[in-house]
Design a protein around this motif. Structure first.
Motif, PDB file in Angstrom:
ATOM      1  N   HIS A  45       0.814  -1.215   0.000  1.00 61.22           N
ATOM      2  CA  HIS A  45       0.000   0.000   0.000  1.00 61.22           C
ATOM      3  C   HIS A  45       0.853   1.272   0.000  1.00 61.22           C
ATOM      4  O   HIS A  45       0.388   2.326  -0.424  1.00 61.22           O
ATOM      5  CB  HIS A  45      -0.972  -0.002   1.175  1.00 61.22           C
ATOM      6  CG  HIS A  45      -1.960  -1.121   1.096  1.00 61.22           C
ATOM      7  ND1 HIS A  45      -2.921  -1.197   0.121  1.00 61.22           N
ATOM      8  CD2 HIS A  45      -2.110  -2.232   1.865  1.00 61.22           C
ATOM      9  CE1 HIS A  45      -3.628  -2.293   0.280  1.00 61.22           C
ATOM     10  NE2 HIS A  45      -3.157  -2.938   1.334  1.00 61.22           N
TER      11      HIS A  45
ATOM     12  N   ALA B 131       1.234   2.835  -3.517  1.00 66.50           N
ATOM     13  CA  ALA B 131       0.057   3.406  -4.186  1.00 66.50           C
ATOM     14  C   ALA B 131       0.115   4.923  -4.210  1.00 66.50           C
ATOM     15  O   ALA B 131       0.545   5.564  -3.250  1.00 66.50           O
ATOM     16  CB  ALA B 131      -1.220   2.937  -3.490  1.00 66.50           C
ATOM     17  N   GLN B 132      -0.325   5.483  -5.310  1.00 65.24           N
ATOM     18  CA  GLN B 132      -0.379   6.928  -5.550  1.00 65.24           C
ATOM     19  C   GLN B 132       1.013   7.561  -5.573  1.00 65.24           C
ATOM     20  O   GLN B 132       1.152   8.769  -5.453  1.00 65.24           O
ATOM     21  CB  GLN B 132      -1.265   7.656  -4.526  1.00 65.24           C
ATOM     22  CG  GLN B 132      -2.680   7.185  -4.507  1.00 65.24           C
ATOM     23  CD  GLN B 132      -3.461   7.512  -5.782  1.00 65.24           C
ATOM     24  OE1 GLN B 132      -2.926   7.693  -6.844  1.00 65.24           O
ATOM     25  NE2 GLN B 132      -4.771   7.555  -5.657  1.00 65.24           N
TER      26      GLN B 132
ATOM     27  N   LYS C   9      -1.045   3.171  -9.354  1.00 64.68           N
ATOM     28  CA  LYS C   9      -2.449   3.356  -8.998  1.00 64.68           C
ATOM     29  C   LYS C   9      -2.911   2.187  -8.121  1.00 64.68           C
ATOM     30  O   LYS C   9      -2.623   1.033  -8.443  1.00 64.68           O
ATOM     31  CB  LYS C   9      -3.328   3.416 -10.244  1.00 64.68           C
ATOM     32  CG  LYS C   9      -2.990   4.554 -11.186  1.00 64.68           C
ATOM     33  CD  LYS C   9      -3.338   5.886 -10.621  1.00 64.68           C
ATOM     34  CE  LYS C   9      -4.792   6.158 -10.782  1.00 64.68           C
ATOM     35  NZ  LYS C   9      -5.206   7.424 -10.252  1.00 64.68           N
ATOM     36  N   PRO C  10      -3.624   2.463  -7.041  1.00 60.00           N
ATOM     37  CA  PRO C  10      -4.107   1.376  -6.199  1.00 60.00           C
ATOM     38  C   PRO C  10      -5.242   0.617  -6.884  1.00 60.00           C
ATOM     39  O   PRO C  10      -5.993   1.177  -7.685  1.00 60.00           O
ATOM     40  CB  PRO C  10      -4.619   2.093  -4.949  1.00 60.00           C
ATOM     41  CG  PRO C  10      -4.947   3.461  -5.412  1.00 60.00           C
ATOM     42  CD  PRO C  10      -3.993   3.768  -6.535  1.00 60.00           C
ATOM     43  N   THR C  11      -5.337  -0.660  -6.562  1.00 58.64           N
ATOM     44  CA  THR C  11      -6.403  -1.492  -7.090  1.00 58.64           C
ATOM     45  C   THR C  11      -6.710  -2.586  -6.069  1.00 58.64           C
ATOM     46  O   THR C  11      -5.982  -2.760  -5.116  1.00 58.64           O
ATOM     47  CB  THR C  11      -6.023  -2.091  -8.459  1.00 58.64           C
ATOM     48  OG1 THR C  11      -7.148  -2.755  -9.017  1.00 58.64           O
ATOM     49  CG2 THR C  11      -4.877  -3.073  -8.340  1.00 58.64           C
ATOM     50  N   SER C  12      -7.765  -3.312  -6.290  1.00 64.74           N
ATOM     51  CA  SER C  12      -8.111  -4.402  -5.389  1.00 64.74           C
ATOM     52  C   SER C  12      -8.485  -5.625  -6.200  1.00 64.74           C
ATOM     53  O   SER C  12      -9.178  -5.518  -7.209  1.00 64.74           O
ATOM     54  CB  SER C  12      -9.296  -3.979  -4.512  1.00 64.74           C
ATOM     55  OG  SER C  12      -9.692  -5.060  -3.714  1.00 64.74           O
ATOM     56  N   PHE C  13      -8.007  -6.766  -5.769  1.00 61.77           N
ATOM     57  CA  PHE C  13      -8.330  -8.014  -6.450  1.00 61.77           C
ATOM     58  C   PHE C  13      -9.188  -8.916  -5.563  1.00 61.77           C
ATOM     59  O   PHE C  13      -9.259 -10.103  -5.753  1.00 61.77           O
ATOM     60  CB  PHE C  13      -7.032  -8.739  -6.827  1.00 61.77           C
ATOM     61  CG  PHE C  13      -6.247  -7.999  -7.852  1.00 61.77           C
ATOM     62  CD1 PHE C  13      -5.090  -7.328  -7.495  1.00 61.77           C
ATOM     63  CD2 PHE C  13      -6.660  -7.947  -9.167  1.00 61.77           C
ATOM     64  CE1 PHE C  13      -4.354  -6.637  -8.437  1.00 61.77           C
ATOM     65  CE2 PHE C  13      -5.936  -7.267 -10.111  1.00 61.77           C
ATOM     66  CZ  PHE C  13      -4.779  -6.601  -9.745  1.00 61.77           C
TER      67      PHE C  13
END
Length: 75
Positions: free
Chosen positions: A21, A24-25, A70-74
């Motif tokens: 995390h 991210a960004q 870029k953050p993402t979620s799986f």
């Protein structure tokens, strides 16, 4: 777009979650641990990827290619 943050081998996360995390960004340039060269985007021509490619060159961090995470979620 200008990026000010660069990934450093001296930065360490306390947990695996922080490691993931924490990126991210962020905006990063990639530096070779072998010779210190930075990854640079260049135009090699051709139809694949609009003729764009990457290679390590002896350039400053300001001239290096930048990658924005870029953050993402799986889940």
């Amino acid at each position: 777009m200008a990026c000010a943050a660069f990934l450093s081998a001296d930065i360490q996360a306390n947990t695996t979650e922080e490691a993931v995390h924490g990126l991210a960004q962020g905006c990063y340039s990639i530096q070779s641990p072998e010779n210190g060269n930075y990854l640079k985007k260049f135009h090699k021509g051709g139809a694949v990827d609009n003729g764009l490619s990457y290679r390590f060159e002896s350039i400053s961090a300001d001239d290096a290619a930048r990658f924005f995470m870029k953050p993402t979620s799986f889940f």
